[in-house]
Design a protein around this motif. Structure first.
Motif: not given
Length: 289
Positions: A216, A282-284
């Motif tokens: 994450e 924002i990612d994961g």
């Protein structure tokens, strides 16, 4: 005026002093400061006890608890040599960018070649505080102190760091200020059952994979209003699952945008891990809380 920007205090006894010149420093790149030698010794006494315990255990394992080489520690010339004219200097750095240096000198004591070893903090290119000092004629024991990277001299090492970095002194100062704040916050919220702070160096190898292959990634604003990032990755070590967390900031250098780690640490405390999952994911894939 009741308060001003120029408030300085001892990090051990919290005594307020009128000027920064009244404070003592023992570590390069650290804002830890003290009002006296006594406060320095009291502050670092747990670390001194830790290394004393490790040395004692190793001596028992090698059956060299009372070796004759220890008499060399009573010779001030030998001690001065290992601290100021060592034959070897080794540097070990953890993920918090904290450094411990090992100084090693070979001397002849009563017709026998022995080694003196000193674990130290360094300030202004010189040993500033000795965490441990010992001597031995056992080569296997000496090897336990030859860890990290070997450096030619303290002056050359610090000059190389400055020459190879695209960050300027103001950037390093900003990083140190942020590190102090984040480290103090993390230590305040850690629970007693969590991974001991003194074991953090055993997890140094997890920083790179955490940033490069995170589970994450969160983006948030730190308390200074600057863009910050929190990287999370789950690992397993010796059958125990844990999270490794890296808190970073963005520094713009011309056309380059650098993500610079401020602090990183392992934890088995889900509450502590979740407390850093702020801002925007924002990612994961979001891990279970």
């Amino acid at each position: 005026m009741l308060i001003s920007d120029n408030i300085y205090y001892c990090k051990n006894c919290k005594k307020v002093v009128p000027s920064i010149e009244d404070l003592l420093f023992v570590e390069d790149g650290s804002n830890l400061s003290f009002c006296s030698e006594a406060c320095i010794e009291k502050f670092y006494s747990p670390l001194i006890d830790y290394f004393a315990g490790k040395i004692e255990k190793k001596r028992k394992d090698l059956n060299i608890v009372d070796e004759a080489a220890l008499e060399a520690l009573e010779n001030p010339t030998f001690v001065d040599r290992v601290l100021h004219k060592p034959d070897e200097i080794w540097r070990l750095e953890n993920d918090l960018k904290e450094e411990i240096f090992t100084f090693i000198s070979k001397v002849n004591h009563n017709g026998e070649d022995i080694h003196l070893m000193a674990l130290c903090f360094v300030f202004n290119h010189t040993p500033s505080f000795v965490l441990a000092l010992t001597a031995t004629s056992n080569d296997y024991f000496v090897q336990d102190f030859q860890v990290g990277e070997e450096v030619e001299s303290l002056e050359d090492y610090h000059r190389e760091i400055e020459d190879n970095s695209i960050l300027d002194p103001e950037d390093f100062e900003l990083i140190e200020l942020k590190k102090s704040k984040l480290l103090a916050e993390m230590m305040t919220h850690r629970k007693e059952f969590d991974i001991p702070f003194e074991d953090f160096s055993l997890y140094m190898d997890y920083l790179r994979p955490t940033i490069e292959t995170y589970d994450e990634l969160y983006e948030f604003k730190d308390e200074d209003g600057d863009e910050a990032f929190a990287y999370f990755k789950a690992f397993e070590k010796s059958g125990v699952s844990f999270f490794y967390i890296a808190l970073c900031t963005r520094i713009e250098k011309g056309e380059q945008s650098l993500i610079v780690p401020i602090i990183s640490f392992p934890t088995i405390d889900g509450d502590l891990s979740n407390s850093y999952k702020a801002g925007k994911l924002i990612d994961g894939n979001k891990l279970a809380h």
